[in-house]
Design a protein around this motif. Structure first.
Motif, PDB file in Angstrom:
ATOM      1  N   ASP A 314       0.824  -1.217   0.000  1.00 16.70           N
ATOM      2  CA  ASP A 314       0.000   0.000   0.000  1.00 16.70           C
ATOM      3  C   ASP A 314       0.853   1.259   0.000  1.00 16.70           C
ATOM      4  OD1 ASP A 314      -2.075  -1.719   0.153  1.00 16.70           O
ATOM      5  OD2 ASP A 314      -2.464  -1.456   2.291  1.00 16.70           O
ATOM      6  N   MET A 318       1.434   4.193  -6.626  1.00 15.59           N
ATOM      7  CA  MET A 318       0.246   3.529  -7.178  1.00 15.59           C
ATOM      8  C   MET A 318       0.493   3.016  -8.603  1.00 15.59           C
ATOM      9  SD  MET A 318      -2.843   2.988  -8.480  1.00 15.59           S
ATOM     10  CE  MET A 318      -3.048   4.232  -9.702  1.00 15.59           C
ATOM     11  N   SER A 319       0.079   1.790  -8.873  1.00 16.02           N
ATOM     12  CA  SER A 319       0.091   1.261 -10.251  1.00 16.02           C
ATOM     13  C   SER A 319      -1.067   0.292 -10.394  1.00 16.02           C
ATOM     14  CB  SER A 319       1.416   0.558 -10.560  1.00 16.02           C
ATOM     15  OG  SER A 319       1.510  -0.637  -9.829  1.00 16.02           O
ATOM     16  N   ALA A 320      -1.764   0.378 -11.529  1.00 22.14           N
ATOM     17  CA  ALA A 320      -2.917  -0.506 -11.770  1.00 22.14           C
ATOM     18  C   ALA A 320      -3.028  -0.768 -13.261  1.00 22.14           C
ATOM     19  CB  ALA A 320      -4.194   0.153 -11.260  1.00 22.14           C
ATOM     20  N   ARG A 338      -6.928  -3.987 -11.913  1.00 22.27           N
ATOM     21  CA  ARG A 338      -6.229  -4.718 -10.852  1.00 22.27           C
ATOM     22  C   ARG A 338      -5.198  -3.738 -10.293  1.00 22.27           C
ATOM     23  NH1 ARG A 338      -3.529  -9.748  -9.013  1.00 22.27           N
ATOM     24  NH2 ARG A 338      -2.305  -8.872  -7.349  1.00 22.27           N
ATOM     25  N   VAL A 339      -5.323  -3.410  -9.019  1.00 21.81           N
ATOM     26  CA  VAL A 339      -4.359  -2.508  -8.379  1.00 21.81           C
ATOM     27  C   VAL A 339      -3.181  -3.360  -7.903  1.00 21.81           C
ATOM     28  CG1 VAL A 339      -3.990  -0.814  -6.543  1.00 21.81           C
ATOM     29  CG2 VAL A 339      -6.218  -0.970  -7.665  1.00 21.81           C
ATOM     30  N   TYR A 340      -2.001  -3.088  -8.422  1.00 28.13           N
ATOM     31  CA  TYR A 340      -0.828  -3.882  -8.044  1.00 28.13           C
ATOM     32  C   TYR A 340      -0.086  -3.284  -6.853  1.00 28.13           C
ATOM     33  CZ  TYR A 340      -1.235  -6.886 -12.104  1.00 28.13           C
ATOM     34  OH  TYR A 340      -1.682  -7.810 -13.013  1.00 28.13           O
ATOM     35  N   LEU A 344      -5.718   3.448  -4.653  1.00 30.37           N
ATOM     36  CA  LEU A 344      -6.494   4.169  -5.668  1.00 30.37           C
ATOM     37  C   LEU A 344      -7.656   4.836  -4.947  1.00 30.37           C
ATOM     38  CD1 LEU A 344      -6.567   4.300  -8.824  1.00 30.37           C
ATOM     39  CD2 LEU A 344      -8.108   2.368  -8.760  1.00 30.37           C
ATOM     40  N   GLU A 377     -11.846   3.808  -1.501  1.00 34.52           N
ATOM     41  CA  GLU A 377     -10.454   3.483  -1.840  1.00 34.52           C
ATOM     42  C   GLU A 377     -10.305   2.001  -2.149  1.00 34.52           C
ATOM     43  OE1 GLU A 377      -7.688   6.577   0.593  1.00 34.52           O
ATOM     44  OE2 GLU A 377      -8.583   4.974   1.783  1.00 34.52           O
ATOM     45  N   TYR A 379      -7.104  -0.885  -2.385  1.00 35.65           N
ATOM     46  CA  TYR A 379      -5.705  -1.050  -1.987  1.00 35.65           C
ATOM     47  C   TYR A 379      -4.971  -2.037  -2.893  1.00 35.65           C
ATOM     48  CZ  TYR A 379      -7.274   1.331   2.210  1.00 35.65           C
ATOM     49  OH  TYR A 379      -7.783   2.249   3.073  1.00 35.65           O
ATOM     50  N   ALA A 380      -3.651  -2.083  -2.705  1.00 35.72           N
ATOM     51  CA  ALA A 380      -2.802  -3.002  -3.476  1.00 35.72           C
ATOM     52  C   ALA A 380      -3.354  -4.418  -3.406  1.00 35.72           C
ATOM     53  CB  ALA A 380      -1.384  -2.974  -2.909  1.00 35.72           C
ATOM     54  N   CYS A 399      -1.205   5.098 -13.102  1.00 33.86           N
ATOM     55  CA  CYS A 399      -0.152   5.118 -12.081  1.00 33.86           C
ATOM     56  C   CYS A 399       0.016   6.512 -11.483  1.00 33.86           C
ATOM     57  CB  CYS A 399       1.167   4.631 -12.669  1.00 33.86           C
ATOM     58  SG  CYS A 399       1.775   5.668 -14.000  1.00 33.86           S
TER      59      CYS A 399
END
Length: 714
Positions: A314, A318-320, A338-340, A344, A377, A379-380, A399
């Motif tokens: 977390d 941020m990357s998704a 998909r949040v990696y 977000l 929100e 999360y990862a 991102c």
């Protein structure tokens, strides 16, 4: 808002299988037992929760992968809320025409449950999805379903997994009875039997193993332990000294080996008869990875071009990855992500590193099939859908702007079937364009183009069923009535030799003239070269390469891109029969310009015409899609079917026994396969079945090519 579930208690799984293996029925049971739905929807009654599109319910097949969030506490720890896990499930289609849905789902999953039919075992499409899962290195567990069916055999199905998919499969369960006598399952690690009682099998009763199966269970347990201890030196040593490993040790090592793709646990039961599904959910929690168990996601830094990665955390930037777009009648377009890494947040601005745009996130929703729950929100390691993105498409990366990354793209196969389509009325014309654009945004294997000669719209897809459903959706969701032609093969053209061409485009009129002069060298593309290895002066893609070898400004820099555009335009028009040209390398090596008269338009036209002239000299040929076909028929029809496939320009590759049936594998041109299902039924008294999937494009024999070219000229 704090994270409600720690990362180690999150599972992102897909349920994947051959068509009709009972995948959606299994998912329905999962939703029921996890409390997402209070009633079990049946596929055969057209009421499955995950099959929410009208077309899915009518046809009894899954078309889009639906994502849903559920919660599960392992059966053996029922009531212990600290052991509750969040399970994000993606139900994927089994039909080969929707292979893009499986591909995109596997890219964003951490683990898979592969469902098999207990009568048929491994089927052709099971092999395809297995290979796709191998490609993305997805750890998986197997569920041999339908053991209540007549002719069901756990041993036969397990043997087909070992023979045709992986030698690493291990039985962690065996059934108590098969066919009509299927009552429950035996857990070989716990050495207990389980019956599923109550109205929907939701009361699990642990019993001693029935006497008749005890010896068999002991023998198979010994085999299982041997397989597990091979993956841990300490356990192996103790085992060789005669010490029995503890249950916890066995489970720990089996989990580690499953995540490393070194073992594949196999479960069994009958989803339709509510037997065994809860224990498969236990298997998901026990053996499949959390986002923390898998390597960080890879990508490239758009500023430096160097490789980069993001850990599942977390606190990381941020990357998704956007893996699916879907039009929703109530909220507009949904972008599944998909949040990696990182968090977000709704209402924030996000950077799309694929397009270089900034977008505002309107709302974020968690999906429960087609119902939704709004969240602030994500999360990862989690999956959700975003409302309000304007220019984001499938495969784009979202991102943090200060730490940009472009994640690896999802690869999609090329469409192989074309269909001509025209609106019925003037009013439908505008609506059709809009509907087709929206559908193309959702589905990367669906393409739209127009025929430059007839100005008709041509849509392309993965098969007849795929296009059939697109047209059907256009009618129902967008109220567009259209006339549709017969499905056509998506032929392509290419060249087999090298050639040079020169074109001067000169037009003198009263005022400023037009002047563009180019020299091109055209040759077949070397497919072994990778796009990322291309030097600065080369634009390299899957089917095309453009090399700028202009030195000393003989053509100014601002006219180089128009030449490339012109070449692409020339490729889209075809050389012999008007089909798109692929697999060519074009080098711009010389030319000239005029200080006053040269323009972008003049160079674009010169590029297009020079390409057409050069390609005609470079021995052009037509290409056609070749399909991998597997026909399963009773023995007595085998000779007729192999002869018939050969007459369709098919190449028989192998034949094998499937119980009392014969399976024939062949490669056959798609052009010969239209309407094959009717022919096959009439030749085999209705007992033959077949599946096919795209294999490759190949050169068409000259006599066939000639008739296609002549047909296009009429």
């Amino acid at each position: 808002m704090a994270r409600d579930y720690p990362l180690e208690k999150v599972r992102n799984i897909g349920i994947i299988a051959h068509i009709d293996a009972g995948k959606t029925t299994t998912t329905e049971r999962v939703l029921y037992y996890t409390g997402v739905s209070h009633k079990i929807g049946e596929v055969h009654e057209g009421e499955a929760t995950m099959d929410w599109m009208e077309q899915e319910r009518e046809r009894g097949i899954t078309i889009t992968s639906a994502a849903t969030t559920a919660f599960w506490t392992p059966t053996y720890e029922a009531g212990n809320d600290s052991r509750k896990h969040r399970v994000n499930i993606i139900d994927t289609p089994g039909h080969v025409d929707f292979t893009a849905e499986v591909e995109r789902s596997l890219k964003v999953l951490d683990g898979g449950v592969v469902v098999f039919d207990g009568v048929a075992g491994v089927e052709p499409q099971s092999e395809t999805v297995w290979r796709q899962a191998d490609k993305y290195k997805v750890p998986r567990i197997c569920f041999i379903n339908k053991l209540d069916r007549m002719g069901a055999s756990f041993d036969h199905s397990f043997k087909t997994i070992i023979d045709r998919l992986t030698k690493n499969a291990v039985r962690v369960q065996i059934p108590i009875g098969e066919d009509d006598a299927h009552e429950g399952v035996i857990d070989l690690l716990r050495m207990k039997g389980y019956f599923f009682e109550g109205t929907m099998g939701n009361e699990i009763k642990e019993v001693e193993i029935p006497e008749a199966q005890l010896a068999d269970a002991k023998k198979l347990r010994a085999e299982l332990i041997e397989k597990i201890v091979e993956h841990d030196d300490v356990l192996m040593e103790a085992f060789l000294e005669g010490k029995e490993p503890t249950f916890d040790d066995l489970k720990r090592v089996l989990r580690r080996a499953t995540i490393a793709n070194e073992l594949v646990p196999v479960f069994c039961g009958s989803a339709l008869k509510n037997k065994g599904v809860q224990l498969v959910l236990d298997g998901v929690v026990d053996y499949l990875p959390s986002p923390l168990d898998i390597p960080p996601v890879h990508g490239t830094d758009p500023q430096t071009g160097e490789e980069d990665s993001r850990p599942a955390s977390d606190t990381a930037p941020m990357s998704a990855l956007v893996f699916k777009l879907q039009s929703d009648p109530f909220v507009g377009q949904l972008a599944y992500v998909r949040v990696y890494s990182g968090v977000l947040s709704a209402g924030s601005y996000i950077y799309n590193s694929t397009t270089n745009d900034k977008e505002r996130i309107g709302r974020i929703v968690r999906m429960h099939a087609n119902h939704r729950e709004e969240v602030k929100e994500v999360y990862a390691g989690e999956i959700a859908a975003i409302v309000g993105l304007k220019s984001t498409k499938t495969s784009h990366t979202l991102c943090d702007e200060t730490k940009p990354i472009v994640l690896d793209r999802i690869e999609f196969p090329e469409p192989v079937v074309d269909l001509r389509i025209e609106p019925k009325t003037k009013a439908d014309q505008e609506k059709m364009g809009l509907a087709l654009r929206k559908l193309a945004d959702e589905d990367p294997t669906f393409r739209i183009k127009s025929d430059p000669d007839t100005m008709e719209t041509i849509i392309s897809g993965m098969g007849e069923l795929h296009l059939d459903i697109i047209v059907d959706r256009m009618k129902r969701e967008f109220s567009v009535e259209a006339n549709v032609g017969a499905p056509q093969v998506a032929y392509k053209e290419t060249i087999t030799d090298m050639a040079e061409a020169e074109h001067k485009y000169i037009k003198q009129s009263g005022g400023k003239g037009q002047y563009g002069h180019v020299r091109l060298r055209i040759k077949p593309l070397d497919k072994t070269l990778k796009a990322e290895d291309a030097p600065k002066n080369v634009v390299r893609e899957d089917n095309f390469e453009f090399i700028n070898s202009i030195k000393g400004g003989v053509i100014p820099q601002e006219f180089i891109t128009p030449v490339e555009k012109g070449v692409r335009e020339g490729m889209s028009r075809g050389i012999q029969a008007g089909f798109e040209v692929v697999d060519v390398s074009v080098e711009l090596y010389d030319g000239s310009y005029h200080d006053v008269d040269s323009s972008e338009m003049a160079f674009k036209l010169a590029g297009s015409m020079a390409f057409q002239e050069g390609a005609r000299k470079a021995k052009p040929v037509l290409l056609e899609p070749i399909m991998k076909v597997e026909v399963v028929v009773p023995d007595k029809f085998m000779g007729d079917i192999t002869g018939h496939l050969s007459s369709k320009r098919g190449q028989i590759e192998e034949m094998e026994d499937r119980g009392n049936l014969k399976a024939i594998k062949a490669k056959v041109p798609l052009a010969e396969m239209f309407g094959y299902v009717t022919t096959l039924r009439s030749m085999t008294e209705g007992r033959g079945t077949y599946v096919m999937e795209f294999s490759e494009y190949a050169i068409i024999p000259q006599n066939v090519a000639t008739s296609i070219i002549e047909g296009r000229k009429k």
